[in-house]
Write a protein that holds these residues in place. Structure first.
Motif, PDB file in Angstrom:
ATOM      1  N   THR A 139       0.904  -1.280   0.062  1.00  0.00           N
ATOM      2  CA  THR A 139      -0.108   0.070   0.037  1.00  0.00           C
ATOM      3  C   THR A 139       0.786   1.374   0.175  1.00  0.00           C
ATOM      4  O   THR A 139       0.649   2.295  -0.835  1.00  0.00           O
ATOM      5  CB  THR A 139      -0.954  -0.084   1.124  1.00  0.00           C
ATOM      6  N   ARG A 199       2.282   1.641  -3.463  1.00  0.00           N
ATOM      7  CA  ARG A 199       0.995   1.781  -4.415  1.00  0.00           C
ATOM      8  C   ARG A 199       0.760   3.510  -4.262  1.00  0.00           C
ATOM      9  O   ARG A 199       0.442   4.052  -5.324  1.00  0.00           O
ATOM     10  CB  ARG A 199      -0.171   1.302  -4.217  1.00  0.00           C
ATOM     11  N   TYR A 200       0.745   4.134  -3.166  1.00  0.00           N
ATOM     12  CA  TYR A 200       0.310   5.545  -3.006  1.00  0.00           C
ATOM     13  C   TYR A 200       1.474   6.380  -3.042  1.00  0.00           C
ATOM     14  O   TYR A 200       1.444   7.519  -3.318  1.00  0.00           O
ATOM     15  CB  TYR A 200      -0.397   5.539  -1.783  1.00  0.00           C
ATOM     16  N   ILE A 225      -3.074   7.790   4.713  1.00  0.00           N
ATOM     17  CA  ILE A 225      -3.433   7.980   3.488  1.00  0.00           C
ATOM     18  C   ILE A 225      -5.011   9.087   3.435  1.00  0.00           C
ATOM     19  O   ILE A 225      -4.865  10.031   2.811  1.00  0.00           O
ATOM     20  CB  ILE A 225      -3.824   6.917   2.532  1.00  0.00           C
ATOM     21  N   TRP A 271      -4.680  11.577   0.121  1.00  0.00           N
ATOM     22  CA  TRP A 271      -3.824  11.265  -1.224  1.00  0.00           C
ATOM     23  C   TRP A 271      -4.480  10.177  -1.996  1.00  0.00           C
ATOM     24  O   TRP A 271      -5.746   9.618  -1.595  1.00  0.00           O
ATOM     25  CB  TRP A 271      -2.587  10.343  -0.982  1.00  0.00           C
ATOM     26  N   GLU A 272      -4.353  10.173  -3.322  1.00  0.00           N
ATOM     27  CA  GLU A 272      -5.061   9.046  -4.238  1.00  0.00           C
ATOM     28  C   GLU A 272      -3.736   8.208  -4.944  1.00  0.00           C
ATOM     29  O   GLU A 272      -2.641   8.514  -4.258  1.00  0.00           O
ATOM     30  CB  GLU A 272      -5.539   9.735  -5.331  1.00  0.00           C
ATOM     31  N   GLU A 273      -4.067   7.138  -5.454  1.00  0.00           N
ATOM     32  CA  GLU A 273      -3.004   6.045  -5.812  1.00  0.00           C
ATOM     33  C   GLU A 273      -1.879   7.106  -6.589  1.00  0.00           C
ATOM     34  O   GLU A 273      -2.574   7.766  -7.610  1.00  0.00           O
ATOM     35  CB  GLU A 273      -3.393   4.970  -6.657  1.00  0.00           C
ATOM     36  N   HIS A 274      -0.605   6.655  -6.557  1.00  0.00           N
ATOM     37  CA  HIS A 274       0.284   7.388  -7.493  1.00  0.00           C
ATOM     38  C   HIS A 274       0.141   7.182  -8.998  1.00  0.00           C
ATOM     39  O   HIS A 274      -0.331   6.236  -9.249  1.00  0.00           O
ATOM     40  CB  HIS A 274       1.509   7.090  -6.847  1.00  0.00           C
ATOM     41  N   ASN A 326       0.841   3.938 -10.669  1.00  0.00           N
ATOM     42  CA  ASN A 326       0.242   2.650 -10.493  1.00  0.00           C
ATOM     43  C   ASN A 326      -1.158   2.754 -11.184  1.00  0.00           C
ATOM     44  O   ASN A 326      -2.102   1.872 -11.251  1.00  0.00           O
ATOM     45  CB  ASN A 326      -0.141   2.601  -9.142  1.00  0.00           C
ATOM     46  N   THR A 327      -1.497   3.692 -12.194  1.00  0.00           N
ATOM     47  CA  THR A 327      -2.565   3.985 -13.009  1.00  0.00           C
ATOM     48  C   THR A 327      -2.490   3.250 -14.344  1.00  0.00           C
ATOM     49  O   THR A 327      -1.457   3.125 -14.781  1.00  0.00           O
ATOM     50  CB  THR A 327      -3.207   5.484 -13.237  1.00  0.00           C
TER      51      THR A 327
END
Length: 435
Positions: free
Chosen positions: A222, A225-226, A262, A267-270, A273-274
């Motif tokens: 996690t 991911r962030y 988080i 924050w949203e996912e970095h 990782n999209t």
């Protein structure tokens, strides 16, 4: 900080201010430092280090500076939104001068005399420009000009430019071609991968005095991911997670604490990782693979050990495992040689190795490679292959294609059409004569 005694820490493990004591040597950070160290013994040319915000560039520079020998004099310029004259003043100020109220020609004379004096005293001079992405074209051109100050033997100023990815884009603009030709080594610091990120977190905790594991194994996926593997973002998230765990009086940080952090940070996912980022990266990778121009076969005792291909740019050959071409041999230096491919072809250059670089029986310092050349490094050989198709070969193919088309036999219909066409041309010619 309040949580230090709770977690038995001697100091804050995830400070945002650069601290060389906490530097984690990922493979790419070690290589970037090796590039910077090469400026000490390679006096002719620039080293360019780029990286995203928070990738560890400044910490890396501080670590490099802390290990310089006494015979190295250096200046660090971090304020880069300057005019050419202001930039020269900033450089001279770092070297101990008071260069204000001086004309530009006087500043250049002061710098020139200083560099020659240091060279005469056996000193090496290094100029490091941090945040170099903010430099204007005029200042970059000024840097190019002062890099040309030399004695009858060698250049006397070594230069490292460090900055964000925009620096790469700036250097690739047409107006800076002369500057780019002097760039000897260029390296981009990317994010840490999942494994490196966990090692990074645990390393900083250990340096801070942690005993045992403070972060649960289920937290690292996690965190990566962030944070996207960016050191500064990792620090921010881990520090906030420690605060959340401390607030709930937990003895260690669990996944719930990371998720709470988080949420606190909103924050949203970095972006790394999209799906869109991954697709773009795959496209870029395919483009890179299709643009390879240099082929290298690595041989030992006539046996092919490895076959590699590379896009245009620099390839480092040596005993260090972070090199593009890794040769494990006592006869090969850590950074033995570099191969540089560009629009003009491919050049191999000895990086002050112990045992030298040989083409046949001849030892060379710099050599323009031709397709099929064999380079000897100790008991190993590198066979160079130019993967670009020469224009002459393309023209030959076109000529052969055209010739083959002319040589093909005509069928009955084509032959009749050709005869009718010739008859019509003959009639037209006759009418033209009569008229």
């Amino acid at each position: 900080m309040s949580y230090l005694s709770h977690f038995n820490l001697q100091e804050q493990p995830f400070r945002l201010t650069p601290d060389p004591d906490f530097l984690y040597w990922s493979k790419q950070h070690a290589r970037a430092k090796a590039y910077m160290e090469s400026t000490i013994w390679l006096a002719d040319g620039f080293v360019v280090i780029t990286g995203e915000i928070g990738s560890g560039k400044t910490t890396l520079l501080q670590s490099f500076l802390s290990e310089l020998e006494e015979d190295v004099v250096y200046a660090v310029v971090s304020q880069t939104q300057l005019t050419p004259t202001q930039f020269l003043q900033a450089v001279l100020t770092e070297f101990g001068f008071k260069p204000f109220n001086k004309r530009k020609v006087e500043l250049l004379d002061m710098l020139n005399m200083f560099l020659i004096e240091q060279y005469s005293s056996g000193k090496k001079v290094v100029l490091i420009v941090d945040e170099a992405q903010n430099l204007t074209h005029k200042v970059l051109e000024e840097i190019r000009l002062i890099s040309g100050i030399e004695t009858h033997k060698e250049k006397v100023l070594r230069i490292i430019l460090a900055g964000q990815p925009e620096l790469r884009e700036t250097l690739d603009t047409h107006g800076l071609k002369q500057l780019v030709q002097r760039v000897r080594l260029r390296f981009h610091l990317g994010p840490l991968d999942r494994r490196e990120m966990q090692e990074y977190v645990e390393h900083r905790l250990k340096v801070a005095g942690a005993i045992g594991k403070l972060f649960g194994e289920d937290t690292f996926d996690t965190i990566h991911r962030y944070s996207g593997g960016v050191p500064r973002l990792i620090n921010t998230l881990c520090d906030t997670a420690l605060l959340c765990a401390f607030a709930d009086q937990r003895e260690s940080v669990g996944l719930d604490d990371v998720m709470s952090a988080i949420a606190e940070l909103d924050w949203e996912e970095h972006e790394s990782n999209t799906g869109i980022f991954n697709k773009l990266q795959q496209i870029q990778d395919r483009q890179t693979e299709s643009s390879d121009v240099t082929g290298i076969q690595v041989l030992s005792d006539g046996e092919v050990l490895e076959e590699l291909t590379f896009p245009p740019g620099r390839i480092i050959v040596g005993r260090s495992s972070d090199n593009e071409i890794f040769i494990k041999s006592k006869f090969v230096s850590r950074h033995h040689a570099q191969i540089v491919s560009d629009d003009d072809g491919c050049l191999i250059e000895d990086l002050n190795s112990t045992n030298g670089v040989f083409i046949g029986e001849k030892q060379v310092k710099k050599y323009r490679l031709q397709d099929g050349d064999i380079v000897s490094l100790g008991v190993h050989e590198l066979v160079y292959h130019d993967l670009r198709q020469p224009e002459e070969a393309i023209e030959d193919q076109l000529d052969n294609t055209a010739a083959n088309e002319l040589d093909e036999p005509l069928d009955d219909a084509d032959e009749e059409a050709l005869e009718n066409s010739l008859d019509e041309e003959e009639t037209d010619d006759q009418e033209s004569v009569v008229n």
